[in-house]
Motif scaffolding. Structure first.
Motif, PDB file in Angstrom:
ATOM      1  N   ALA A 108      74.995 -32.510  10.450  1.00  0.00           N
ATOM      2  CA  ALA A 108      73.863 -31.690   9.994  1.00  0.00           C
ATOM      3  C   ALA A 108      72.519 -32.362  10.220  1.00  0.00           C
ATOM      4  O   ALA A 108      71.480 -31.718  10.067  1.00  0.00           O
ATOM      5  N   GLY A 109      72.515 -33.649  10.568  1.00  0.00           N
ATOM      6  CA  GLY A 109      71.259 -34.356  10.797  1.00  0.00           C
ATOM      7  C   GLY A 109      70.517 -34.699   9.528  1.00  0.00           C
ATOM      8  O   GLY A 109      69.291 -34.799   9.536  1.00  0.00           O
ATOM      9  N   LEU A 110      71.249 -34.925   8.426  1.00  0.00           N
ATOM     10  CA  LEU A 110      70.635 -35.215   7.133  1.00  0.00           C
ATOM     11  C   LEU A 110      70.982 -36.634   6.701  1.00  0.00           C
ATOM     12  O   LEU A 110      72.139 -37.059   6.824  1.00  0.00           O
ATOM     13  N   THR A 111      70.001 -37.348   6.186  1.00  0.00           N
ATOM     14  CA  THR A 111      70.227 -38.681   5.622  1.00  0.00           C
ATOM     15  C   THR A 111      69.525 -38.783   4.271  1.00  0.00           C
ATOM     16  O   THR A 111      68.542 -39.510   4.119  1.00  0.00           O
ATOM     17  N   PRO A 112      69.986 -38.037   3.262  1.00  0.00           N
ATOM     18  CA  PRO A 112      69.323 -38.067   1.953  1.00  0.00           C
ATOM     19  C   PRO A 112      69.555 -39.390   1.231  1.00  0.00           C
ATOM     20  O   PRO A 112      70.526 -40.115   1.487  1.00  0.00           O
ATOM     21  N   GLU A 113      68.652 -39.694   0.331  1.00  0.00           N
ATOM     22  CA  GLU A 113      68.757 -40.924  -0.457  1.00  0.00           C
ATOM     23  C   GLU A 113      69.999 -40.932  -1.333  1.00  0.00           C
ATOM     24  O   GLU A 113      70.539 -41.991  -1.636  1.00  0.00           O
ATOM     25  N   ARG A 114      70.479 -39.746  -1.699  1.00  0.00           N
ATOM     26  CA  ARG A 114      71.643 -39.674  -2.594  1.00  0.00           C
ATOM     27  C   ARG A 114      72.908 -40.176  -1.932  1.00  0.00           C
ATOM     28  O   ARG A 114      73.910 -40.411  -2.610  1.00  0.00           O
TER      29      ARG A 114
ATOM     30  N   LYS B  49      73.280 -43.001  -0.939  1.00  0.00           N
ATOM     31  CA  LYS B  49      73.460 -44.358  -1.450  1.00  0.00           C
ATOM     32  C   LYS B  49      74.494 -44.406  -2.572  1.00  0.00           C
ATOM     33  O   LYS B  49      75.097 -45.461  -2.817  1.00  0.00           O
ATOM     34  N   LEU B  50      74.695 -43.290  -3.243  1.00  0.00           N
ATOM     35  CA  LEU B  50      75.736 -43.247  -4.274  1.00  0.00           C
ATOM     36  C   LEU B  50      77.122 -43.439  -3.658  1.00  0.00           C
ATOM     37  O   LEU B  50      77.996 -44.058  -4.276  1.00  0.00           O
ATOM     38  N   LEU B  51      77.328 -42.926  -2.457  1.00  0.00           N
ATOM     39  CA  LEU B  51      78.615 -43.122  -1.783  1.00  0.00           C
ATOM     40  C   LEU B  51      78.761 -44.560  -1.312  1.00  0.00           C
ATOM     41  O   LEU B  51      79.849 -45.136  -1.401  1.00  0.00           O
TER      42      LEU B  51
END
Length: 433
Positions: free
Chosen positions: A220-226, A228-230
């Protein structure tokens, strides 16, 4: 100001529906002060999703009743008030006949939502057709309540299957569709359920599950900050799982680690944990043409060339393991499999005095190269790559070969060769380099 329940019942009975504006105004001010507006007509309050349209508003009853005490920094009293008020509001809406028990105004099933996403992916309007693009976006927005509901409820394999359909919307060329919101909705709910292994779930299942989620966000081309939880989940919880006896096999650890580095969705701590899990299997037991060894070679090259910060963070035992992987012999069977283009290139170059030898360099097979002069001719076959790919595999291979230091510290000189058409009458001469 918040409306009273009596006022809400009177207005619901008058127009026969649950109007979107009264529903949002009826929420307690203590909760409304902590809401996060995500997009038009959608409000996220704790774990409660309200989708307000022009004539109706729908929400999940179970999510309302499981609203945590602290709502985005609110007090526990505000959370209890929200639960009590929302429960009363639901009962009054049911009496008015305007509440849908499925939590969706359109009531689309999971299969219907998947078919809709598949149709949106395959039906591509022209770039200058604004009307068709708006129609596509309207279809997706109309199914938003059902899409949200299926992404956060149900069996996880089905949710991942739906997430892959949503991620495919990011591969449509031209103007993007508003799909990122649904990816973030899934990630927000998924991050709350990964602290422990579910009933019947193994650590291998969890590693494969995380790999699927990362691949969806990469597609999807997304790198959200969330995300980091993974990463922190792998770094913190995987050692705890293994200490309890659930050991992660080498194949799963290497596969997840390679996915994280190849997609750029990684952290040094998570990479160290996965490499430690992989190092429990002696390299002597791994065949020289095994898939795990090829992935380890790719991991070593990615860390050495693209992730220098991660390389600096490696503890001594992991750095030594990576050094052993680098020196270990690996053989790719593709090295001896010629295509029409590679055969013609090698034949042509040998006629002009080029050695055209075969060699393995890390995970890459070099079919036409001069190891002494560090020159490689790469036969690049004609094929199309998906839209949105940040770096095509041939380009990554070229960059890695040019960056790798051999002998005198010089990189490989890379010459890509592509097939081209000629106008000769002989079919055997239809391609050349």
């Amino acid at each position: 100001p918040p409306s009273t329940s009596t006022d809400f019942r009177r207005r619901s009975q008058q127009d026969g529906s649950c109007s979107g504006a009264p529903v949002l105004r009826c929420l307690p001010s203590a909760v409304m002060s902590h809401h996060l507006v995500l997009t038009r007509g959608q409000v996220y309050v704790g774990r409660v999703w309200l989708h307000a349209t022009s004539r109706s508003a729908t929400w999940r009853t179970d999510a309302v009743r499981s609203l945590p005490g602290a709502v985005h920094g609110g007090s526990r009293t505000a959370g209890l008030q929200a639960r009590t008020f929302a429960t009363d509001l639901t009962a009054e809406a049911e009496e008015a006949g305007s509440y849908s028990g499925a939590g969706s105004s359109s009531g689309l099933t999971r299969k219907e939502v998947e078919e809709l996403l598949k149709d949106l992916r395959n039906t591509r309007p022209a770039e200058d057709d604004d009307e068709a693009h708006q129609e596509q976006c309207a279809r997706l927005e109309k199914a938003a309540p059902d899409l949200q509901r299926h992404l956060i409820t149900g069996e996880l394999p089905l949710r991942l299957q739906l997430l892959r359909r949503v991620a495919e919307l990011g591969t449509i060329p031209g103007r993007p569709m508003p799909y990122a919101l649904y990816m973030l909705i899934f990630l927000e709910e998924y991050a709350k359920m990964i602290e422990t292994l579910r009933d019947g779930e193994t650590i291998m299942d969890r590693a494969q599950e995380l790999r699927e989620v990362l691949l969806c966000f990469h597609r999807a081309g997304l790198t959200p900050e969330r995300l980091k939880l993974l990463y922190s989940h792998i770094e913190r919880d995987f050692p705890r799982f293994e200490a309890a006896g659930a050991l992660l096999p080498m194949a799963n650890a290497v596969s997840l680690c390679h996915t994280m580095l190849a997609t750029g969705l990684s952290s040094p701590g998570a990479v160290v944990v996965l490499l430690r899990s992989a190092s429990r299997t002696p390299l002597m037991e791994v065949a020289d043409d095994a898939k795990e060894l090829r992935l380890l070679k790719a991991i070593e090259l990615l860390i050495r060339v693209d992730f220098l910060y991660t390389q600096e963070q490696l503890p001594p035992e992991v750095a030594e393991y990576i050094a052993l992987v680098r020196d270990l012999r690996f053989y790719d069977r593709e090295l001896r499999r010629d295509t029409a283009l590679s055969y013609q290139m090698a034949f042509f170059l040998r006629k002009h005095g080029f050695p055209a030898k075969r060699k393995m360099l890390g995970p890459y097979p070099l079919k036409i190269c001069d190891p002494d002069e560090r020159i490689n001719f790469e036969p690049v076959e004609e094929r199309s790559w998906r839209f949105g790919l940040l770096e095509e595999p041939p380009s990554r291979k070229k960059r890695h070969l040019e960056a790798v230091a051999l002998g005198l510290g010089e990189g490989w000189l890379q010459h890509p060769g592509r097939a081209c058409r000629t106008t000769t009458r002989r079919p055997s001469s239809s391609g050349s380099c």
